[in-house]
Design a protein around this motif. Structure first.
Motif, PDB file in Angstrom:
ATOM      1  N   TYR A 143       0.928  -1.032  -0.026  1.00 34.67           N
ATOM      2  CA  TYR A 143      -0.002   0.264   0.055  1.00 34.67           C
ATOM      3  C   TYR A 143       0.842   1.389  -0.207  1.00 34.67           C
ATOM      4  CZ  TYR A 143      -3.831   3.137   1.270  1.00 34.67           C
ATOM      5  OH  TYR A 143      -4.681   4.062   1.297  1.00 34.67           O
ATOM      6  N   ALA A 144       1.770   1.319   0.905  1.00 33.83           N
ATOM      7  CA  ALA A 144       2.847   2.580   0.971  1.00 33.83           C
ATOM      8  C   ALA A 144       3.509   2.943  -0.355  1.00 33.83           C
ATOM      9  CB  ALA A 144       3.735   2.284   1.875  1.00 33.83           C
ATOM     10  N   LEU A 145       3.768   1.290  -1.313  1.00 29.28           N
ATOM     11  CA  LEU A 145       4.599   1.418  -2.547  1.00 29.28           C
ATOM     12  C   LEU A 145       3.656   2.170  -3.500  1.00 29.28           C
ATOM     13  CD1 LEU A 145       6.826   0.701  -4.300  1.00 29.28           C
ATOM     14  CD2 LEU A 145       5.658  -1.442  -4.661  1.00 29.28           C
ATOM     15  N   GLN A 146       2.296   1.630  -3.577  1.00 24.41           N
ATOM     16  CA  GLN A 146       1.434   2.281  -4.655  1.00 24.41           C
ATOM     17  C   GLN A 146       1.131   3.573  -4.462  1.00 24.41           C
ATOM     18  OE1 GLN A 146      -2.181   2.573  -5.047  1.00 24.41           O
ATOM     19  NE2 GLN A 146      -2.467   2.706  -2.877  1.00 24.41           N
ATOM     20  N   LEU A 147       1.233   4.100  -2.899  1.00 19.54           N
ATOM     21  CA  LEU A 147       0.960   5.692  -2.804  1.00 19.54           C
ATOM     22  C   LEU A 147       2.452   6.231  -2.970  1.00 19.54           C
ATOM     23  CD1 LEU A 147      -1.271   5.383   0.349  1.00 19.54           C
ATOM     24  CD2 LEU A 147      -1.751   6.120  -1.908  1.00 19.54           C
ATOM     25  N   GLU A 148       3.595   5.762  -3.180  1.00 20.71           N
ATOM     26  CA  GLU A 148       4.730   6.270  -3.223  1.00 20.71           C
ATOM     27  C   GLU A 148       5.230   6.705  -2.192  1.00 20.71           C
ATOM     28  OE1 GLU A 148       4.601   9.000  -6.628  1.00 20.71           O
ATOM     29  OE2 GLU A 148       4.395   7.585  -8.191  1.00 20.71           O
ATOM     30  N   LEU A 149       5.154   5.837  -1.024  1.00 21.17           N
ATOM     31  CA  LEU A 149       5.338   6.543   0.196  1.00 21.17           C
ATOM     32  C   LEU A 149       6.415   5.251   1.053  1.00 21.17           C
ATOM     33  CD1 LEU A 149       1.960   7.543   1.758  1.00 21.17           C
ATOM     34  CD2 LEU A 149       3.885   9.095   1.021  1.00 21.17           C
ATOM     35  N   ILE A 150       6.914   4.407  -0.053  1.00 19.23           N
ATOM     36  CA  ILE A 150       7.741   3.524   0.755  1.00 19.23           C
ATOM     37  C   ILE A 150       8.983   4.219   1.017  1.00 19.23           C
ATOM     38  CG2 ILE A 150       8.969   2.777  -1.426  1.00 19.23           C
ATOM     39  CD1 ILE A 150       7.466   0.374   0.998  1.00 19.23           C
ATOM     40  N   PRO A 151       9.385   3.660   2.169  1.00 16.54           N
ATOM     41  CA  PRO A 151      10.549   4.512   2.855  1.00 16.54           C
ATOM     42  C   PRO A 151      11.913   4.181   1.931  1.00 16.54           C
ATOM     43  CG  PRO A 151       9.490   3.302   4.666  1.00 16.54           C
ATOM     44  CD  PRO A 151       8.887   3.055   3.452  1.00 16.54           C
ATOM     45  N   HIS A 152      12.971   4.943   1.640  1.00 15.52           N
ATOM     46  CA  HIS A 152      13.822   4.887   0.731  1.00 15.52           C
ATOM     47  C   HIS A 152      14.702   3.820   1.198  1.00 15.52           C
ATOM     48  CE1 HIS A 152      17.295   6.087  -2.030  1.00 15.52           C
ATOM     49  NE2 HIS A 152      18.091   5.972  -0.896  1.00 15.52           N
ATOM     50  N   GLY A 153      15.206   2.838   0.171  1.00 17.83           N
ATOM     51  CA  GLY A 153      15.997   1.845   0.455  1.00 17.83           C
ATOM     52  C   GLY A 153      15.472   0.637   0.424  1.00 17.83           C
ATOM     53  N   ILE A 154      14.178   0.480   0.638  1.00 16.22           N
ATOM     54  CA  ILE A 154      13.476  -0.760   0.521  1.00 16.22           C
ATOM     55  C   ILE A 154      13.043  -1.184  -0.626  1.00 16.22           C
ATOM     56  CG2 ILE A 154      11.313  -1.942   1.336  1.00 16.22           C
ATOM     57  CD1 ILE A 154      11.103   0.133   3.869  1.00 16.22           C
ATOM     58  N   ASP A 155      13.511  -2.409  -0.887  1.00 19.11           N
ATOM     59  CA  ASP A 155      13.392  -3.188  -2.221  1.00 19.11           C
ATOM     60  C   ASP A 155      12.098  -3.970  -2.036  1.00 19.11           C
ATOM     61  OD1 ASP A 155      13.199  -4.588  -4.674  1.00 19.11           O
ATOM     62  OD2 ASP A 155      15.303  -5.604  -4.274  1.00 19.11           O
ATOM     63  N   PRO A 156      11.157  -3.775  -3.056  1.00 19.64           N
ATOM     64  CA  PRO A 156       9.860  -4.448  -3.048  1.00 19.64           C
ATOM     65  C   PRO A 156       9.990  -6.025  -3.061  1.00 19.64           C
ATOM     66  CG  PRO A 156       9.595  -2.856  -4.693  1.00 19.64           C
ATOM     67  CD  PRO A 156      11.097  -2.807  -4.043  1.00 19.64           C
ATOM     68  N   ASN A 157      11.003  -6.536  -3.855  1.00 19.41           N
ATOM     69  CA  ASN A 157      11.185  -7.910  -3.737  1.00 19.41           C
ATOM     70  C   ASN A 157      11.427  -8.618  -2.352  1.00 19.41           C
ATOM     71  OD1 ASN A 157      10.972  -8.500  -6.564  1.00 19.41           O
ATOM     72  ND2 ASN A 157      12.982  -7.292  -7.033  1.00 19.41           N
ATOM     73  N   THR A 158      12.133  -7.683  -1.507  1.00 18.55           N
ATOM     74  CA  THR A 158      12.038  -8.504  -0.045  1.00 18.55           C
ATOM     75  C   THR A 158      10.854  -8.391   0.553  1.00 18.55           C
ATOM     76  OG1 THR A 158      12.477  -5.939   0.938  1.00 18.55           O
ATOM     77  CG2 THR A 158      14.320  -7.171  -0.111  1.00 18.55           C
ATOM     78  N   PHE A 159       9.951  -7.916   0.320  1.00 18.84           N
ATOM     79  CA  PHE A 159       8.748  -8.260   1.028  1.00 18.84           C
ATOM     80  C   PHE A 159       7.516  -9.021   0.184  1.00 18.84           C
ATOM     81  CE2 PHE A 159       8.108  -3.654  -0.341  1.00 18.84           C
ATOM     82  CZ  PHE A 159       7.148  -3.901  -1.124  1.00 18.84           C
ATOM     83  N   ARG A 160       7.885  -9.455  -0.825  1.00 24.19           N
ATOM     84  CA  ARG A 160       7.251 -10.172  -1.621  1.00 24.19           C
ATOM     85  C   ARG A 160       7.658 -11.891  -1.564  1.00 24.19           C
ATOM     86  NH1 ARG A 160       6.988  -5.995  -6.639  1.00 24.19           N
ATOM     87  NH2 ARG A 160       5.278  -4.639  -5.530  1.00 24.19           N
ATOM     88  N   PRO A 161       6.655 -12.787  -1.706  1.00 22.76           N
ATOM     89  CA  PRO A 161       7.163 -14.034  -1.664  1.00 22.76           C
ATOM     90  C   PRO A 161       7.838 -14.448  -3.014  1.00 22.76           C
ATOM     91  CG  PRO A 161       4.640 -13.978  -2.139  1.00 22.76           C
ATOM     92  CD  PRO A 161       5.170 -12.687  -1.729  1.00 22.76           C
TER      93      PRO A 161
END
Length: 924
Positions: free
Chosen positions: A353-371
């Motif tokens: 949700y934070a990613l799609q709002l462009e609010l994901i904190p800097h440095g977090i790779d989406p692949n790390t929170f996806r299975p």
């Protein structure tokens, strides 16, 4: 005299009148309001005297007690029960129960004034005249009214020594009643301190069972329990102005409710927490850190569900980003999130949700929170003998019987999803088939002639299509003259083959140890040309052992288990009251599913409407069990098949009343005039005159009421409104194609649905909604009569109550705008208003009013802004409406049916309608 003489009371009370010259006297006001009452008191001679009394007995008790205490000071108070003192005499004459209210008031006043407990002042010889449970009750019922300053170490000692009865703990009830009081020594901080360091089993025995059973008092029609009060107030009370500390304390208490196996309490506490903390969302990061390490994944899983529900219902962008950062640090940062498939799903949702709002904190790779993630593998494979030897009587916990016995609902049905997984490692590029595993087994464990026979048996055989065989020639070649002889021959050959297979199986098993025999039995159930499925027996044993290892003990839980529902085997309590052993089964299963998803392949089920080649989330297995992003418990009206009341958004009612005779009923049914004026129903105004609305979707149905036992003919009438969006140039083509088609089929226009697994707060951005496309192609397989590409302007939110979700009073179902409309018109859901969507200016664009108001579920859209969007896209809206009027008597006599179909188009002059009919005559 019992009471104060009226004249004395009037003079005394009016002396406190702040404005004696205005209005009625203060004395009369208190009489009128019921604070005081006038009565007659009789003296020893039987003479009646008018007196005034307090109508509230406890109020009176308090003033009487205050007068008693005024006779003592700090030194003499210890003599209050000494010889010749009035209170001692009352107890000696067994008068305690008559004046119990006064003693309770004394216990409050003495504690607050002298920091002494009343029970410590009563001599032992007097205390013996009063039942112990009465003194305990006096303490429990009065301590909650005392000032915080009156609480001492001795007060806590008395609390800890209160007598408990099985799982009923007066001490815990006292703490719950004081849990939300800021600056109180016995508030939720004390509960937290007492629970945090316990083992899960110890805590479940001491706390979780009490919470599970504590809500039952409401079910018995008695006073609402404190557990129920906290849940209901947080979910539906006025909490907008609640102070932050009270909200924090209430949240801590509700979070600890999440340990209980009472699914109603647990599920509704989840929703209450979301709603409560949406009013104070800044508390969430602290609470996540505070509870993340609790040794009970039943609680921690739901804590992340609560967090997900909150971020989907707040607009504070900086806080959403902060929460996403906290969740990433707690769950995903080290690359090995807690192996719990639902906990990970909620935590991932927050970051998505934070990613799609462009609010994901800097440095977090989406692949790390996806299975897939990382977790230990392979898992242990306990033998059946090991389970039987270690745990003895399976019926004391019902864990074993539920997982592996008969009927074994949990093991056979709940765990059926195990077959969605292959034992093939993710590191292998392709899934191995049953044949692959059987062939490898032969190479690893067999040799010589047995190996040869087994390989010949498993070798794939190409089947000859039966329709290519000349059966007559085949029978002649075999010397067979009849079909019966052929069937007998086939049967004999099958029996011979079965004996041969049994002989080979026995020879193979002679060469194997017990573990290898179990493996061989699993292989025998695999289909050669399909992906091999993970062994459910293995999974059942693993979950069984894991559930016991979580801490289940007979001495702690057997008594409670007998009260619970355990499937078809019976038991006390409703379906939502689950065993502690069932709680441990759920934790173990969700851990197992997480480990499977990390390490082995998902099996593509070959769906035609959605890609299913790999694991995306637990919604694929229908393992989500609550939607934390919405806290209402039902649509405003609930669900009813027949509609009874019209509303501002559906004002038409079929005139069925007063049509009694069969001739009149038939006349109404066949009349083409007595159907709704749909152009009028499709364009409506709301009571606040905000603007004009267009109806996009809706259903209405009425029936004639019949309370007689004669079962006369009865009229039914209904209509269904569908709409589609098409190119303006396609109208004539559509009109010509559907001009004689029947539009009553509910699938004439298919409405995409969340299918009881997509959360409301996830629509339409989340991966769980990726299949919900509203554009329909001409040849997409839905058998639609519409000959062109079109857009369905609505989707449907659906969530089922019952077997897994006990937060709801009834299943939820209402409409949402199509994802394409949300994107193009820049719509977002109004936070806390679950049926409304607004644009960037805050204007409500889309509405299903049934979420908040009683009435049928209808989809409405702002006419003016919708028309602007259509014109900009060179599109138009068309309505496809189907309905029926029918007459029948029970299920025996059908008198006929008039089907009406309507195609409506929005023109400059208004909405135009084309109608056509179909008569279905009476069956004879």
């Amino acid at each position: 005299m019992s009471g104060l003489p009226v004249a004395d009371a009037r003079k005394l009370i009016n002396g406190f009148d702040p404005n004696p010259s205005y209005g009625d006297s203060f004395f009369n006001e208190l009489i009128d309001e019921g604070v005081l009452s006038e009565d007659i008191s009789y003296d020893k001679q039987g003479k009646g005297n008018p007196v005034v009394r307090f109508t509230y007995e406890r109020f009176s008790d308090h003033f009487v007690s205050q007068q008693i205490i005024n006779q003592y000071d700090e030194q003499t108070i210890k003599e209050i029960f000494s010889k010749d003192q009035p209170l001692r005499k009352i107890i000696e004459e067994n008068g305690y129960y008559r004046f119990e209210g006064i003693f309770e008031a004394l216990s409050i006043i003495i504690a607050e004034k002298y920091s002494i407990e009343l029970t410590d002042l009563i001599p032992e010889e007097l205390a013996n005249r009063i039942d112990e449970w009465v003194l305990s009750r006096m303490f429990s019922e009065t301590v909650i009214w005392r000032s915080a300053a009156s609480f001492t170490d001795r007060t806590l000692e008395i609390l800890n020594n209160l007598t408990s009865y099985e799982y009923d703990s007066p001490a815990l009830d006292v703490l719950l009643k004081l849990s939300t009081e800021p600056d109180h020594p016995w508030n939720a901080n004390l509960i937290h301190k007492n629970l945090i360091d316990k083992s899960m089993a110890e805590r479940d025995h001491f706390w979780s069972i009490h919470i599970a059973l504590g809500d039952q008092i409401e079910e018995d029609g008695e006073a609402e329990s404190i557990i129920r009060t906290l849940i209901e107030w947080s979910c539906f009370g006025e909490i907008e102005d609640i102070e932050e500390e009270r909200a924090r304390l209430c949240a801590i208490t509700l979070i600890w409710f999440l340990t209980t196996s009472n699914r109603k309490v647990r599920d509704q506490s989840t929703k209450s927490l979301v709603r409560l903390l949406c009013s104070q969302p800044k508390l969430l990061p602290e609470l996540l850190s505070k509870f993340h390490q609790v040794n009970d994944l039943y609680l921690v899983e739901r804590l992340y569900a609560v967090a997900y529900g909150i971020v989907c219902n707040i607009d504070d962008r900086s806080l959403i980003s902060e929460i996403a950062g906290v969740v990433n640090d707690l769950v995903f940062k080290d690359g090995e999130p807690i192996p719990h498939i639902l906990l990970r799903d909620y935590a991932r949702g927050i970051l998505e949700y934070a990613l799609q709002l462009e609010l994901i904190p800097h440095g977090i790779d989406p692949n790390t929170f996806r299975p897939p993630y990382r977790s230990d593998w392979p898992i242990e494979n306990p033998s059946k003998e090991e389970i039987d030897t270690i745990y003895g009587d399976e019926y004391s916990s019902h864990i074993k019987s539920s997982l592996m016995g008969f009927p074994g609902d949990f093991g056979n049905y709940t765990m059926s999803c195990i077959h969605d997984w292959s034992p093939t490692f993710l590191s292998d590029p392709e899934l191995k088939t049953g044949y692959d595993y059987k062939k490898q087994f032969a190479e690893d464990f067999l040799e010589g002639g047995i190996k040869t026979q087994y390989l010949e048996k498993i070798e794939p055989v190409e089947k000859i299509p039966s329709d290519t065989i000349d059966m007559d020639a085949f029978k002649i070649r075999l010397g067979i003259h009849s079909d019966q002889e052929l069937m007998d021959l086939v049967r004999k050959e099958r029996e011979k083959e079965q004996k041969k297979e049994q002989s080979l199986r026995e020879k193979i098993e002679e060469k194997l140890n017990e573990e290898q025999k179990e493996y061989f039995r699993w292989l025998s159930g695999l289909t050669n040309n399909r992906p091999a499925e993970f062994s459910r027996k293995w999974a059942q044993r693993w979950v069984c052992k894991r559930a016991y290892n979580l801490g289940w003990e007979k001495k702690l839980f057997e008594g409670f288990e007998k009260r619970c529902s355990f499937g078809r085997t019976g038991g006390y309590g409703s379906s939502y009251m689950e065993r502690i052993g069932k709680k441990y089964q759920w934790i173990a299963l969700h851990e197992l599913l997480a480990r499977l998803s990390d390490n082995v392949h998902w099996i593509d089920r070959g769906y035609s409407d959605i890609e299913d080649k790999k694991y995306y989330g637990p919604w694929q297995m229908h393992k989500r069990n609550i939607d934390p992003t919405i806290w209402i418990r039902k649509n405003a009206e609930g669900h009813s098949f027949y509609n009874r009341e019209t509303t501002w958004w559906q004002s038409y009612r079929f005139p069925l009343e007063g049509i009694i005779s069969l001739d009149d009923q038939l006349e109404f049914m066949w009349s083409e005039q007595t159907i709704p004026n749909f152009p009028k129903l499709l364009e409506i105004s709301d009571p606040q005159n905000v603007g004009k609305w267009l109806v996009l979707k809706g259903f209405w149905m009425q029936k004639q009421e019949d309370e007689s036992e004669k079962n006369p003919p009865r009229l039914d009438a209904w209509f269904r409104i569908n709409s589609i969006i098409t190119k303006k140039s396609d109208f004539e083509k559509i009109k010509n194609e559907i001009g004689d088609k029947n539009l009553v089929d509910p699938h004439t226009v298919y409405v995409p649905s969340t299918q009881h697994q997509g959360f409301l707060g996830e629509y339409p951005w989340h991966p769980s909604c990726r299949f919900m496309t509203n554009w329909v192609e001409k040849d997409d397989g839905w058998n639609s009569p519409i000959p062109t590409r079109y857009l369905v302007p609505v989707s449907q939110y659906e969530w089922e109550s019952g077997s897994v979700d006990h937060s709801l009073d009834s299943s939820l179902s209402f409409y949402m705008p199509a994802g394409e409309l949300i994107s193009d018109m820049k719509l977002s859901r109004m936070k806390g208003s679950f049926g409304a969507w607004h644009n960037e200016k805050g204007e409500v664009i889309f509405l299903d009013p049934s979420v908040a108001e009683k009435g049928p579920s209808f989809a409405l859209i702002n006419k003016v802004l919708f028309k602007e969007w259509l014109d900009k896209k060179d599109l138009e809206i068309l309505w496809l409406i189907g309905g029926e009027k029918q007459l029948f008597a029970s299920h025996s006599t059908f008198y006929g049916r008039l089907v009406y179909n309507v195609l409506c188009r929005n023109a400059k002059s208004g909405i135009n309608a084309n109608l056509w009919y179909e008569r279905q005559e009476q069956r004879t």
